[in-house]
Design a protein around this motif. Structure first.
Motif, short mmCIF file in Angstrom:
data_model
loop_
_atom_site.label_atom_id
_atom_site.label_comp_id
_atom_site.label_asym_id
_atom_site.label_seq_id
_atom_site.Cartn_x
_atom_site.Cartn_y
_atom_site.Cartn_z
N SER A 122 0.82 -1.21 0.00
CA SER A 122 0.00 0.00 0.00
C SER A 122 0.85 1.26 0.00
CB SER A 122 -0.94 0.00 1.21
OG SER A 122 -0.20 -0.04 2.41
N ARG A 123 2.11 1.17 0.42
CA ARG A 123 3.02 2.32 0.39
C ARG A 123 3.55 2.58 -1.01
NH1 ARG A 123 7.72 1.50 4.15
NH2 ARG A 123 8.19 3.60 3.47
N GLY A 124 3.58 1.56 -1.84
CA GLY A 124 4.11 1.70 -3.18
C GLY A 124 5.59 1.42 -3.25
N LEU A 125 6.15 1.56 -4.44
CA LEU A 125 7.56 1.30 -4.68
C LEU A 125 8.40 2.38 -4.02
CD1 LEU A 125 9.94 -0.10 -6.09
CD2 LEU A 125 9.31 1.09 -8.19
N ILE A 126 9.16 1.99 -3.00
CA ILE A 126 10.05 2.90 -2.30
C ILE A 126 11.46 2.62 -2.79
CG2 ILE A 126 10.89 3.70 -0.05
CD1 ILE A 126 7.88 4.10 -0.40
N VAL A 127 12.10 3.62 -3.36
CA VAL A 127 13.46 3.46 -3.87
C VAL A 127 14.42 3.48 -2.68
CG1 VAL A 127 15.24 4.35 -5.41
CG2 VAL A 127 12.81 4.59 -6.03
N GLU A 128 14.94 2.31 -2.34
CA GLU A 128 15.87 2.14 -1.23
C GLU A 128 17.22 1.70 -1.77
OE1 GLU A 128 15.44 2.83 1.88
OE2 GLU A 128 13.27 2.86 2.17
N PRO A 129 18.30 2.06 -1.10
CA PRO A 129 19.62 1.61 -1.54
C PRO A 129 19.77 0.10 -1.49
CG PRO A 129 19.81 3.34 0.13
CD PRO A 129 18.37 2.92 0.07
N GLU A 130 20.67 -0.41 -2.30
CA GLU A 130 20.88 -1.86 -2.37
C GLU A 130 21.27 -2.46 -1.03
OE1 GLU A 130 23.21 -5.10 -5.19
OE2 GLU A 130 23.73 -2.97 -5.35
N GLU A 131 22.03 -1.74 -0.23
CA GLU A 131 22.47 -2.31 1.05
C GLU A 131 21.31 -2.56 2.00
OE1 GLU A 131 23.37 2.16 1.05
OE2 GLU A 131 23.91 0.50 -0.24
N HIS A 132 20.11 -2.03 1.70
CA HIS A 132 18.93 -2.30 2.51
C HIS A 132 18.22 -3.59 2.09
CE1 HIS A 132 18.32 2.11 3.96
NE2 HIS A 132 19.55 1.70 4.07
N ALA A 133 18.68 -4.20 0.99
CA ALA A 133 18.05 -5.43 0.49
C ALA A 133 18.24 -6.56 1.49
CB ALA A 133 18.63 -5.83 -0.86
N ALA A 134 17.26 -7.44 1.54
CA ALA A 134 17.33 -8.60 2.43
C ALA A 134 18.54 -9.44 2.07
CB ALA A 134 16.06 -9.43 2.32
#
Length: 108
Positions: A87-99
């Motif tokens: 529901s928040r939509g696509l949030i552009v986060e840095p790669e280092e935040h990836a699981a």
């Protein structure tokens, strides 16, 4: 540094991030799905956060500065796709935040 152009608004995004966004956005649009997309604005733009509504009739252009496509991080793609479906939509986060990748076997 490449850019994403949306409805005549250009957003500078590094090529690696843009390649991952390209996959997620194109996949959503080819399935006829609309979604919100948000990112943090750079200091040159005054900081803050911008959010847009992307729909199948949107004019979206991906411009890559480099000529070589980067290798894609499946975990980052999965995280970005999951946020696009939320529901928040696509949030552009840095790669280092990836699981981190999950391992089939427990470490002993």
């Amino acid at each position: 540094m490449g850019y994403l152009s949306y409805e005549n608004h250009d957003v500078e995004i590094d090529d690696r991030t843009l390649a991952h966004l390209h996959v997620v956005i194109v996949n959503k649009l080819r399935h006829g799905q609309s979604f919100a997309m948000s990112w943090k604005d750079g200091q040159a733009s005054g900081g803050g956060r911008t959010s847009v509504w992307i729909h199948p009739a949107s004019n979206v252009l991906f411009h890559f500065d480099g000529s070589r496509a980067p290798a894609l991080n499946r975990n980052w793609l999965a995280d970005l796709a999951a946020s696009a479906d939320s529901s928040r939509g696509l949030i552009v986060e840095p790669e280092e935040h990836a699981a981190a990748p999950t391992h089939a076997h427990a470490l002993v």
